[in-house]
Write a protein that holds these residues in place. Structure first.
Motif, PDB file in Angstrom:
ATOM      1  N   SER A  64      -3.913  -8.213 -11.002  1.00  0.00           N
ATOM      2  CA  SER A  64      -4.677  -7.842  -9.806  1.00  0.00           C
ATOM      3  C   SER A  64      -3.703  -7.222  -8.807  1.00  0.00           C
ATOM      4  O   SER A  64      -2.508  -7.555  -8.793  1.00  0.00           O
ATOM      5  N   ARG A  65      -4.222  -6.348  -7.960  1.00  0.00           N
ATOM      6  CA  ARG A  65      -3.398  -5.735  -6.924  1.00  0.00           C
ATOM      7  C   ARG A  65      -3.963  -6.088  -5.545  1.00  0.00           C
ATOM      8  O   ARG A  65      -5.176  -6.025  -5.327  1.00  0.00           O
ATOM      9  N   LEU A  66      -3.044  -6.450  -4.635  1.00  0.00           N
ATOM     10  CA  LEU A  66      -3.438  -6.876  -3.296  1.00  0.00           C
ATOM     11  C   LEU A  66      -2.682  -6.060  -2.257  1.00  0.00           C
ATOM     12  O   LEU A  66      -1.488  -5.775  -2.431  1.00  0.00           O
ATOM     13  N   VAL A  67      -3.403  -5.733  -1.167  1.00  0.00           N
ATOM     14  CA  VAL A  67      -2.751  -5.183   0.015  1.00  0.00           C
ATOM     15  C   VAL A  67      -2.386  -6.381   0.884  1.00  0.00           C
ATOM     16  O   VAL A  67      -3.265  -7.106   1.371  1.00  0.00           O
ATOM     17  N   VAL A  68      -1.086  -6.603   1.065  1.00  0.00           N
ATOM     18  CA  VAL A  68      -0.634  -7.825   1.734  1.00  0.00           C
ATOM     19  C   VAL A  68      -0.534  -7.636   3.238  1.00  0.00           C
ATOM     20  O   VAL A  68      -1.148  -8.348   4.021  1.00  0.00           O
ATOM     21  N   ALA A  69       0.276  -6.658   3.669  1.00  0.00           N
ATOM     22  CA  ALA A  69       0.471  -6.406   5.097  1.00  0.00           C
ATOM     23  C   ALA A  69       1.020  -5.008   5.258  1.00  0.00           C
ATOM     24  O   ALA A  69       1.658  -4.461   4.352  1.00  0.00           O
ATOM     25  N   THR A  70       0.818  -4.451   6.404  1.00  0.00           N
ATOM     26  CA  THR A  70       1.281  -3.080   6.656  1.00  0.00           C
ATOM     27  C   THR A  70       2.526  -3.029   7.515  1.00  0.00           C
ATOM     28  O   THR A  70       3.099  -1.965   7.714  1.00  0.00           O
ATOM     29  N   VAL A  72       5.379  -5.123   7.120  1.00  0.00           N
ATOM     30  CA  VAL A  72       6.539  -5.766   6.507  1.00  0.00           C
ATOM     31  C   VAL A  72       6.984  -4.949   5.305  1.00  0.00           C
ATOM     32  O   VAL A  72       6.216  -4.154   4.751  1.00  0.00           O
ATOM     33  N   GLU A  73       8.238  -5.142   4.916  1.00  0.00           N
ATOM     34  CA  GLU A  73       8.758  -4.461   3.741  1.00  0.00           C
ATOM     35  C   GLU A  73       8.059  -4.975   2.486  1.00  0.00           C
ATOM     36  O   GLU A  73       7.631  -6.130   2.410  1.00  0.00           O
ATOM     37  N   SER A  74       7.999  -4.118   1.472  1.00  0.00           N
ATOM     38  CA  SER A  74       7.311  -4.491   0.234  1.00  0.00           C
ATOM     39  C   SER A  74       7.987  -5.668  -0.454  1.00  0.00           C
ATOM     40  O   SER A  74       7.316  -6.531  -1.025  1.00  0.00           O
ATOM     41  N   ASP A  75       9.336  -5.728  -0.402  1.00  0.00           N
ATOM     42  CA  ASP A  75      10.043  -6.837  -1.044  1.00  0.00           C
ATOM     43  C   ASP A  75       9.738  -8.149  -0.342  1.00  0.00           C
ATOM     44  O   ASP A  75       9.606  -9.198  -0.982  1.00  0.00           O
ATOM     45  N   VAL A  76       9.625  -8.094   0.990  1.00  0.00           N
ATOM     46  CA  VAL A  76       9.304  -9.318   1.739  1.00  0.00           C
ATOM     47  C   VAL A  76       7.890  -9.778   1.411  1.00  0.00           C
ATOM     48  O   VAL A  76       7.630 -10.968   1.212  1.00  0.00           O
ATOM     49  N   ALA A  77       6.957  -8.824   1.350  1.00  0.00           N
ATOM     50  CA  ALA A  77       5.578  -9.171   1.000  1.00  0.00           C
ATOM     51  C   ALA A  77       5.498  -9.762  -0.399  1.00  0.00           C
ATOM     52  O   ALA A  77       4.801 -10.755  -0.638  1.00  0.00           O
ATOM     53  N   ALA A  78       6.249  -9.169  -1.348  1.00  0.00           N
ATOM     54  CA  ALA A  78       6.248  -9.682  -2.720  1.00  0.00           C
ATOM     55  C   ALA A  78       6.822 -11.080  -2.777  1.00  0.00           C
ATOM     56  O   ALA A  78       6.356 -11.940  -3.527  1.00  0.00           O
ATOM     57  N   SER A 118       7.189   1.542  -2.405  1.00  0.00           N
ATOM     58  CA  SER A 118       7.520   1.105  -1.048  1.00  0.00           C
ATOM     59  C   SER A 118       6.270   0.836  -0.226  1.00  0.00           C
ATOM     60  O   SER A 118       6.340   0.700   0.994  1.00  0.00           O
ATOM     61  N   SER A 119       5.122   0.765  -0.908  1.00  0.00           N
ATOM     62  CA  SER A 119       3.865   0.530  -0.209  1.00  0.00           C
ATOM     63  C   SER A 119       3.708  -0.945   0.098  1.00  0.00           C
ATOM     64  O   SER A 119       4.571  -1.774  -0.217  1.00  0.00           O
ATOM     65  N   ASP A 120       2.580  -1.299   0.738  1.00  0.00           N
ATOM     66  CA  ASP A 120       2.300  -2.688   1.062  1.00  0.00           C
ATOM     67  C   ASP A 120       1.419  -3.347   0.009  1.00  0.00           C
ATOM     68  O   ASP A 120       0.752  -4.343   0.278  1.00  0.00           O
ATOM     69  N   ILE A 121       1.439  -2.778  -1.191  1.00  0.00           N
ATOM     70  CA  ILE A 121       0.631  -3.308  -2.297  1.00  0.00           C
ATOM     71  C   ILE A 121       1.545  -4.019  -3.288  1.00  0.00           C
ATOM     72  O   ILE A 121       2.630  -3.525  -3.625  1.00  0.00           O
ATOM     73  N   VAL A 122       1.111  -5.178  -3.764  1.00  0.00           N
ATOM     74  CA  VAL A 122       1.832  -5.912  -4.796  1.00  0.00           C
ATOM     75  C   VAL A 122       0.900  -6.166  -5.966  1.00  0.00           C
ATOM     76  O   VAL A 122      -0.330  -6.250  -5.790  1.00  0.00           O
TER      77      VAL A 122
END
Length: 381
Positions: A64-70, A72-78, A118-122
């Motif tokens: 599944s793919r989620l938009v976490v936050a806009t 923060v960095e993608s690595d932090v969100a992951a 580098s997006s906000d999607i994980v």
């Protein structure tokens, strides 16, 4: 006393010529000599890894793919999503809700979180042998991530939210036994093989190469016979010249040739060396013979007997003990070592120095190889 000084001189000369191998190189050569055993360990390690990882059932991946936050960095969100999705407590809730019989710890090891560029999607991916189970767990963990992040204040509604929900139609099959797993098993096998061969060498050391044998006996390496029992005339001339020169330097009148391997018949070798030494040594040529060939061991009270040792290029250190004892008991000076290379011995293990040749003015007239196999009369042919 002259003999200890002579032995020290020989050792120093060997070190100066670079023929005394360093301990690390010698250890590596001894371990690599057991290359067949190392290959067995490597293959076994790879096969064991294959057997443990590959049970013939593919693993199915649901994601599944989620938009976490806009903001923060993608690595932090992951990282935030990973902490929630791999929590055994959260996984246990998902398993209980879906009535799935799985160990939470095992499931956690098969959950992976990957940022999309580098997006906000994980991407939250779950691997399981059952594709339906993989889908249920992926959906349940996605819901857990959304709820926990909203309750904890890590994200504000509507974040995070799903942009791609796990579905049975999008699952893909992968085999758990990857090339990396087999390579890791082979590497572990190699390490175990090295440790095992090192233990074998610690118990029973192997001496490999004529130079190593000569260094063990504190004597120069006279020659290496590569095609036993044949030796070409030029090599024999050079060997005879060395024996004669060594005998004159040590004031030796009789040279006894002995061997550490009973299967090597040194009688024809002694005869050939004697003939060569007489040809190039004038009237001062020593008498060369095989040790005890007439049933008698010579006695020398004035040091007029010297010793030449014939040995295979590969042997155990214990095989040299009788020769060492003979040298200690008799006190005979050692003129040198003749290394005999056997068939089936890989030359790249031996690292034998190149053959030095006599000056051209004393070269043998014929280059035909001489057989050192004894005839019926006991003489070399």
């Amino acid at each position: 006393m002259p003999e200890p000084r002579l032995a020290r001189t020989v050792v120093l000369s060997l070190e100066a010529e670079g023929r005394v191998p360093m301990e690390v190189k010698e250890a590596a050569r001894r371990i690599l000599w057991h290359y067949k055993l190392l290959i067995l360990f490597v293959v076994t390690g790879g096969l064991v890894s294959l057997a443990l990882r590959a049970d013939g059932v593919p693993m199915h991946v649901a994601s599944s793919r989620l938009v976490v936050a806009t903001d923060v960095e993608s690595d932090v969100a992951a990282g935030s999503v990973t902490g929630i999705a791999t929590s055994e407590a959260r996984i246990a809730e998902v398993l209980a809700g879906g009535n799935i019989d799985r160990d939470p710890g095992s499931v956690a090891s098969r959950v992976s979180i990957t940022p999309i560029g580098s997006s906000d999607i994980v991407e939250l991916a779950v691997r399981d042998p059952d594709p339906d189970v993989a889908v249920v767990i992926a959906r349940g963990l996605s819901t857990q991530v959304i709820e926990v992040m909203r309750r904890s204040g890590l994200a504000q509604a509507p974040l995070p939210y799903l942009v791609n929900t796990a579905d049975i139609s999008t699952t893909r099959a992968v085999f758990s036994s990857s090339v990396q797993d087999v390579a890791l098993g082979a590497l572990v096998g190699l390490v175990l093989g090295i440790l095992f061969t090192a233990l074998l060498e610690a118990i029973s050391p192997t001496i490999i190469g004529g130079d190593a044998i000569a260094a063990e006996l504190r004597a120069p390496l006279l020659t290496v016979v590569r095609h036993w029992p044949q030796i070409d005339e030029q090599e024999m001339a050079w060997l005879g010249w060395q024996v004669g020169a060594g005998a004159r330097r040590l004031h030796v009148r009789t040279v006894e040739i002995t061997t550490v391997d009973p299967s090597i018949d040194v009688r024809p070798l002694a005869q050939s060396v004697s003939e060569s030494a007489e040809s190039y040594g004038s009237t001062r040529a020593p008498h060369v013979r095989a040790l005890g060939e007439d049933g008698l061991i010579p006695f020398s009270a004035n040091g007029s007997v010297g010793l030449v040792i014939a040995a295979p290029t590969v042997l155990k250190d214990a095989d040299l003990e009788p020769v060492r004892e003979l040298m200690t008991v008799t006190g005979w000076p050692t003129l040198g070592v003749i290394a005999i290379e056997r068939l089936g011995v890989h030359r790249w293990f031996l690292r034998v120095r190149p053959m030095r040749r006599r000056p051209s003015e004393v070269a043998a007239p014929s280059q035909q190889p001489r057989s050192l196999r004894p005839s019926r009369s006991g003489r070399a042919t």
